[in-house]
Design a protein around this motif. Structure first.
Motif, PDB file in Angstrom:
ATOM      1  N   LYS A 239     -31.869   1.058  22.516  1.00  0.00           N
ATOM      2  CA  LYS A 239     -32.903   1.449  21.535  1.00  0.00           C
ATOM      3  C   LYS A 239     -32.524   2.799  20.903  1.00  0.00           C
ATOM      4  CE  LYS A 239     -37.856   1.154  20.920  1.00  0.00           C
ATOM      5  NZ  LYS A 239     -37.998   2.168  19.924  1.00  0.00           N
ATOM      6  N   LYS A 240     -32.131   3.714  21.777  1.00  0.00           N
ATOM      7  CA  LYS A 240     -31.714   5.038  21.307  1.00  0.00           C
ATOM      8  C   LYS A 240     -30.544   4.895  20.321  1.00  0.00           C
ATOM      9  CE  LYS A 240     -30.548   9.308  23.722  1.00  0.00           C
ATOM     10  NZ  LYS A 240     -30.132   9.789  25.038  1.00  0.00           N
ATOM     11  N   ALA A 241     -29.591   4.054  20.703  1.00  0.00           N
ATOM     12  CA  ALA A 241     -28.413   3.838  19.851  1.00  0.00           C
ATOM     13  C   ALA A 241     -28.837   3.231  18.516  1.00  0.00           C
ATOM     14  CB  ALA A 241     -27.427   2.910  20.560  1.00  0.00           C
ATOM     15  N   PHE A 242     -29.693   2.224  18.569  1.00  0.00           N
ATOM     16  CA  PHE A 242     -30.099   1.559  17.333  1.00  0.00           C
ATOM     17  C   PHE A 242     -30.843   2.522  16.400  1.00  0.00           C
ATOM     18  CE2 PHE A 242     -33.233  -0.738  14.769  1.00  0.00           C
ATOM     19  CZ  PHE A 242     -32.345  -1.436  13.949  1.00  0.00           C
ATOM     20  N   ASN A 243     -31.678   3.383  16.980  1.00  0.00           N
ATOM     21  CA  ASN A 243     -32.414   4.350  16.159  1.00  0.00           C
ATOM     22  C   ASN A 243     -31.475   5.233  15.335  1.00  0.00           C
ATOM     23  OD1 ASN A 243     -34.902   3.415  16.797  1.00  0.00           O
ATOM     24  ND2 ASN A 243     -35.234   4.844  18.508  1.00  0.00           N
ATOM     25  N   ASN A 244     -30.317   5.543  15.925  1.00  0.00           N
ATOM     26  CA  ASN A 244     -29.350   6.355  15.171  1.00  0.00           C
ATOM     27  C   ASN A 244     -28.750   5.574  14.001  1.00  0.00           C
ATOM     28  OD1 ASN A 244     -29.673   8.680  16.705  1.00  0.00           O
ATOM     29  ND2 ASN A 244     -28.250   7.939  18.277  1.00  0.00           N
ATOM     30  N   LEU A 245     -28.585   4.257  14.196  1.00  0.00           N
ATOM     31  CA  LEU A 245     -28.088   3.426  13.087  1.00  0.00           C
ATOM     32  C   LEU A 245     -29.159   3.332  11.999  1.00  0.00           C
ATOM     33  CD1 LEU A 245     -26.333   0.389  14.898  1.00  0.00           C
ATOM     34  CD2 LEU A 245     -25.348   2.564  14.177  1.00  0.00           C
ATOM     35  N   LYS A 246     -30.409   3.157  12.472  1.00  0.00           N
ATOM     36  CA  LYS A 246     -31.529   2.991  11.544  1.00  0.00           C
ATOM     37  C   LYS A 246     -31.707   4.236  10.662  1.00  0.00           C
ATOM     38  CE  LYS A 246     -36.228   2.102  12.233  1.00  0.00           C
ATOM     39  NZ  LYS A 246     -37.251   1.822  13.230  1.00  0.00           N
ATOM     40  N   LYS A 247     -31.582   5.395  11.312  1.00  0.00           N
ATOM     41  CA  LYS A 247     -31.696   6.666  10.601  1.00  0.00           C
ATOM     42  C   LYS A 247     -30.748   6.727   9.399  1.00  0.00           C
ATOM     43  CE  LYS A 247     -30.640  10.221  13.128  1.00  0.00           C
ATOM     44  NZ  LYS A 247     -30.496  10.917  14.409  1.00  0.00           N
ATOM     45  N   LYS A 248     -29.571   6.145   9.582  1.00  0.00           N
ATOM     46  CA  LYS A 248     -28.567   6.181   8.503  1.00  0.00           C
ATOM     47  C   LYS A 248     -28.630   4.909   7.649  1.00  0.00           C
ATOM     48  CE  LYS A 248     -25.185   9.376  10.314  1.00  0.00           C
ATOM     49  NZ  LYS A 248     -25.921   9.891  11.468  1.00  0.00           N
TER      50      LYS A 248
ATOM     51  N   TYR B 125     -20.020   2.803  22.156  1.00  0.00           N
ATOM     52  CA  TYR B 125     -21.480   2.842  22.303  1.00  0.00           C
ATOM     53  C   TYR B 125     -21.981   4.216  22.750  1.00  0.00           C
ATOM     54  CZ  TYR B 125     -21.050  -2.201  21.826  1.00  0.00           C
ATOM     55  OH  TYR B 125     -20.775  -3.454  21.349  1.00  0.00           O
ATOM     56  N   SER B 126     -21.120   4.995  23.413  1.00  0.00           N
ATOM     57  CA  SER B 126     -21.538   6.355  23.809  1.00  0.00           C
ATOM     58  C   SER B 126     -21.835   7.169  22.567  1.00  0.00           C
ATOM     59  CB  SER B 126     -20.447   7.074  24.601  1.00  0.00           C
ATOM     60  OG  SER B 126     -20.080   6.307  25.706  1.00  0.00           O
ATOM     61  N   GLY B 127     -20.950   7.075  21.572  1.00  0.00           N
ATOM     62  CA  GLY B 127     -21.132   7.820  20.328  1.00  0.00           C
ATOM     63  C   GLY B 127     -22.328   7.309  19.536  1.00  0.00           C
ATOM     64  N   MET B 128     -22.632   6.033  19.685  1.00  0.00           N
ATOM     65  CA  MET B 128     -23.799   5.476  18.991  1.00  0.00           C
ATOM     66  C   MET B 128     -25.071   6.084  19.581  1.00  0.00           C
ATOM     67  SD  MET B 128     -24.915   1.487  18.438  1.00  0.00           S
ATOM     68  CE  MET B 128     -23.399   0.795  17.907  1.00  0.00           C
ATOM     69  N   ILE B 129     -25.090   6.225  20.897  1.00  0.00           N
ATOM     70  CA  ILE B 129     -26.252   6.819  21.578  1.00  0.00           C
ATOM     71  C   ILE B 129     -26.367   8.312  21.231  1.00  0.00           C
ATOM     72  CG2 ILE B 129     -27.120   7.509  23.873  1.00  0.00           C
ATOM     73  CD1 ILE B 129     -26.053   4.773  24.911  1.00  0.00           C
ATOM     74  N   GLU B 130     -25.203   8.978  21.165  1.00  0.00           N
ATOM     75  CA  GLU B 130     -25.218  10.433  20.922  1.00  0.00           C
ATOM     76  C   GLU B 130     -25.204  10.794  19.435  1.00  0.00           C
ATOM     77  OE1 GLU B 130     -21.859  11.661  23.248  1.00  0.00           O
ATOM     78  OE2 GLU B 130     -22.783  10.727  25.002  1.00  0.00           O
TER      79      GLU B 130
ATOM     80  N   ARG C 186     -16.425   3.426  27.750  1.00  0.00           N
ATOM     81  CA  ARG C 186     -17.297   2.412  28.346  1.00  0.00           C
ATOM     82  C   ARG C 186     -18.604   3.128  28.651  1.00  0.00           C
ATOM     83  NH1 ARG C 186     -12.076   0.840  31.136  1.00  0.00           N
ATOM     84  NH2 ARG C 186     -11.514  -1.133  30.183  1.00  0.00           N
ATOM     85  N   SER C 187     -19.746   2.598  28.154  1.00  0.00           N
ATOM     86  CA  SER C 187     -21.014   3.310  28.314  1.00  0.00           C
ATOM     87  C   SER C 187     -21.979   2.558  29.246  1.00  0.00           C
ATOM     88  CB  SER C 187     -21.680   3.495  26.943  1.00  0.00           C
ATOM     89  OG  SER C 187     -23.031   3.845  27.090  1.00  0.00           O
ATOM     90  N   ASP C 188     -22.372   3.211  30.330  1.00  0.00           N
ATOM     91  CA  ASP C 188     -23.348   2.589  31.246  1.00  0.00           C
ATOM     92  C   ASP C 188     -24.740   2.609  30.640  1.00  0.00           C
ATOM     93  OD1 ASP C 188     -21.654   1.766  33.220  1.00  0.00           O
ATOM     94  OD2 ASP C 188     -21.657   3.720  34.232  1.00  0.00           O
ATOM     95  N   GLU C 189     -25.033   3.698  29.898  1.00  0.00           N
ATOM     96  CA  GLU C 189     -26.379   3.831  29.318  1.00  0.00           C
ATOM     97  C   GLU C 189     -26.670   2.691  28.334  1.00  0.00           C
ATOM     98  OE1 GLU C 189     -27.107   7.681  27.517  1.00  0.00           O
ATOM     99  OE2 GLU C 189     -29.207   7.189  27.162  1.00  0.00           O
ATOM    100  N   PHE C 190     -25.647   2.253  27.625  1.00  0.00           N
ATOM    101  CA  PHE C 190     -25.845   1.200  26.618  1.00  0.00           C
ATOM    102  C   PHE C 190     -26.187  -0.144  27.279  1.00  0.00           C
ATOM    103  CE2 PHE C 190     -24.603  -1.798  23.237  1.00  0.00           C
ATOM    104  CZ  PHE C 190     -25.253  -1.212  22.158  1.00  0.00           C
TER     105      PHE C 190
END
Ligand code: F6P
Length: 324
Positions: free
Chosen positions: A83-92, A41-46, A72-76
């Motif tokens: 939301k930040k992570a999902f936006n990166n998925l949406k972009k692609k 999930y860290s990579g999904m956010i970044e 292990r990601s605390d931010e997720f």
């Protein structure tokens, strides 16, 4: 689905690479584009997400660890992070996700799906085998065999010196490695997180064996037993039975590494294949499990909430009977 992503999350487990390979190749076979997310999930956010092809998973089926890395990601854990992570998925334009990990990883996946609508399939990847709804998890077989192989070696030196060895295996909340490896190596005592550690009866048993001049003793203890692992158990034993020559070995993270067993490569390949098939058939938010040799789809909600249904009572009984 037309474009999916795959990630590994939480503690790594041997066989995760075989699962990634199966996901990638089944997707390509079905003309679905596939992306790898680095460090869970860290990579999904970044936005550390890259397109994979058949070659990206060549020569990895036999390798331990995970080529996608794990974290292990605390931010997720926060809605903003997801939301930040999902936006990166949406972009692609990624419209399906495969998460390989344990219950913590599934909790995050389910929240992501509930909040943003993306279908998720979970694959149980953990050496601890503490997932509800599946007879085994990717990594357990390799880890327990690593434990057995190493405990056998300890038994050799224990026998040569007439010593008591207290060996700690992994398992903070789950005693499957300890119970299985303990029975398979003929341990006299097995201590688990799921049962009370009755140190008095351990001491009584050791005294009895001392009287019988049965000097080679093996105690296998899970790191999460009630007393707090091998060092704590050893403290009591050394104090109460100073004449017994006692040593402690903590197997630790060697149990997480190494080339996956045939069994783990097979379940990882089957589960990875079925993850993509499930997404393609419109299934969502389920974990792929294996029950009595058959593939099953377990709602992620159940996999999370019904975890730790308790240790196998029959195995526990057998371990007591065989160690008299
Ligand atoms: O969940 C797998 C596991 O290996 C447990 O058995 C152990 O308690 C934990 O991970 C160790 O985690 P870490 O590698 O973060 O120390």
């Amino acid at each position: 689905v037309s474009r999916i992503a795959v990630l590994t999350s939480g503690g790594d487990a041997p066989g995760m690479n075989a699962a990634i390979r199966a996901v990638v190749r089944t997707a390509i076979f079905n003309k679905i584009e596939v992306y790898g997310i680095v460090r869970g999930y860290s990579g999904m956010i970044e936005d550390d997400i890259y397109k994979m092809d058949s070659k990206s998973v060549a020569n990895i089926i036999q390798r331990g660890g995970t080529i996608l890395k794990s974290a292990r990601s605390d931010e997720f854990k926060t809605p903003a992070g997801r939301k930040k992570a999902f936006n990166n998925l949406k972009k692609k334009e990624i419209d399906g996700l495969v998460v390989i990990g344990g219950d913590g990883s599934f909790t995050g996946a389910l929240k992501l799906s509930e909040e943003h609508g993306i279908p998720v399939i979970g694959l149980p990847g953990t050496i601890d085998k503490d997932c509800y709804g599946t007879d085994s998890t990717i990594g357990f077989d390799t880890a327990v065999n690593t434990a057995v192989e190493n405990i056998d070696k300890i038994r050799d030196t224990a026998d040569a010196h007439d010593r008591l060895f207290i060996v700690e295996v992994m398992g903070r909340d789950a005693g499957y490695i300890a119970l299985n490896a303990g029975i398979a190596t003929g341990a006299e005592t097995i201590l688990l997180p799921e049962t009370k550690t009755d140190i008095e009866s351990v001491i009584i048993g050791l005294k009895r064996k001392e009287r019988r001049k049965k000097l080679v003793n093996l105690i296998v203890v899970a790191e999460g037993d009630e007393l707090g692992g091998a060092s704590e158990v050893a403290k009591v034993v050394k104090e109460r039975l100073p004449k017994i020559d006692t040593r402690v070995t903590i197997l630790g993270h060697i149990q997480r590494g190494g080339s996956p067993s045939c069994c783990d490569r097979l379940i990882a390949s089957r589960m990875g294949y079925h993850a993509v098939v499930a997404l393609n058939e419109g299934k969502r938010n389920v974990m792929i499990g294996i029950q009595n040799g058959n593939i099953v789809h377990v709602p992620l909600e159940d996999a999370i909430s019904k975890k730790n249904q308790g240790i196998d009572q029959e195995l526990l009984k057998i371990s007591h009977i065989l160690s008299i």
